[in-house]
Design a protein around this motif. Structure first.
Motif: not given
Lengths: 257, 111
Positions: B105-110
């Protein structure tokens, strides 16, 4: 459905790819998704949790003076027959524990009963039709059913499958696979991840070679084509041909403690 | 074949980082040697994200091609074949995989 970014050119953030979704945006600028959204950089391996648990299993084996082998194959390769013959030979020399992965039955475990090994059965049925592999937490639960201080060797009989088990470290010290000649000589090329991951390949059912179109050298060359380093042992668990080399490999493996 | 388990593992990583915040986008980097079927992963994600209480979370996949360093001829090459990691220049199988085994998982938007 998820949106796909297919970076088919292999570079991580090249822009010369097709946007399959309808809106244009720059990488690093995802403000179009939701106002006020924060991006959290994660960069965490998806198998990290499994790998951590696998390391705990490995330490548990080592504290108890145990060597652990992850045994994999496709369904019907003769893995359980190989194991039964193996127990008949070595259970008098070493104390053996078997973790038996089976989607829904205890048929394999029943075949191994009464051969001098401790057996811990692990049904992988999970309500979605059963797992296709064993992972480190499952093996962790299963070894709770074994008297570890008494053991020298634990063999984890994985779920019959040439794809998924190759991805999951369960805390073993070596990976072995049973590859039967009736599966066809092209399997190493079709499942290179599995064949590349193993330390030893038992080329099983060689007693059937006279009825097939390829000879043993062809199979060996095909395995070598993806894994030059693996030990390859042609055997027949049914007739016993070649099995003494396998037993010797296993003895060496256990003594390497 | 095991994309449902993979999606559960992805959700585990995401929840750890997102905490109580709403997850809008999850970005996953997948190497060509990871045996992941993209359509199957996307389908399983639609099941798992509901189950894991992040119904709006979209999955974005970023693919990385495989590259090997050959011990035979010393060259580093991208590999085209889905079936083999052998060196495309000299066909030797004595190679080290340089890229293509990524799965993270490289990044998440929250929000």
């Amino acid at each position: 459905m998820g949106r796909f970014h297919r970076h088919d050119d292999g570079t991580e953030h090249s822009h010369d790819h097709d946007h399959e979704h309808g809106h244009g945006h720059g990488h690093g600028d995802h403000t179009g998704y939701a106002t006020g959204a924060d991006r959290i950089e994660v960069l965490e391996a998806i198998f990290a949790e499994n790998d951590n648990r696998a390391e705990i299993n490995r330490k548990t084996f080592e504290i108890n003076g145990i060597r652990a082998l992850n045994l994999m194959s496709s369904p019907g390769s003769g893995k359980t027959t190989v194991l039964a013959a193996t127990l008949d030979e070595i259970a008098a020399e070493f104390a053996v524990g078997i973790v038996e992965g089976d989607i829904a039955t205890d048929l394999d475990a029943a075949k191994l009963e009464g051969r001098g090994a401790q057996i811990s059965l692990l049904n992988t049925s999970n309500g979605f039709g059963g797992e296709c592999h064993l992972d480190a937490p499952m093996v962790n639960r299963a070894i709770g059913g074994l008297d570890l201080p008494a053991l020298d060797l634990v063999i984890v009989e994985n779920v019959g499958n040439l794809v998924c088990p190759a991805e999951f470290d369960v805390g073993e010290h070596a990976k072995a696979m049973v590859y039967s000649v009736t599966e066809g000589e092209d399997k190493p090329l079709k499942y290179p991840v599995m064949f590349r991951s193993v330390d030893v390949v038992l080329l099983n059912k060689i007693d059937l070679l006279p009825h097939l179109d390829a000879d043993v050298d062809t199979y060996i060359a095909q395995v070598r084509g993806v894994n030059p380093a693996a030990t390859i042992l042609p055997v027949s668990a049914r007739t016993g041909a070649g099995m003494s080399e396998w037993f010797d490999w296993l003895r060496g493996f256990v003594r390497a403690r | 074949m095991h994309e449902l388990s993979l999606c559960r593992a992805i959700a585990g990583v995401v929840k750890h980082h997102a905490g109580d915040r709403r997850v809008d986008v999850v970005r996953v980097r997948v190497g060509a040697l990871r045996q992941v079927v993209p359509d199957s992963l996307a389908f399983c994600w639609t099941i798992v994200r509901d189950d894991e209480d992040m119904p709006g979370a979209e999955l974005e996949l970023e693919f990385v091609r495989a590259e090997v360093q050959c011990s035979g001829c010393g060259q580093q090459s991208e590999i085209e074949s889905r079936w083999s990691v052998a060196c495309p220049r000299c066909t030797s199988a004595d190679v080290t995989v340089v890229r293509g085994e990524e799965f993270l998982v490289t990044s998440v938007d929250v929000t």
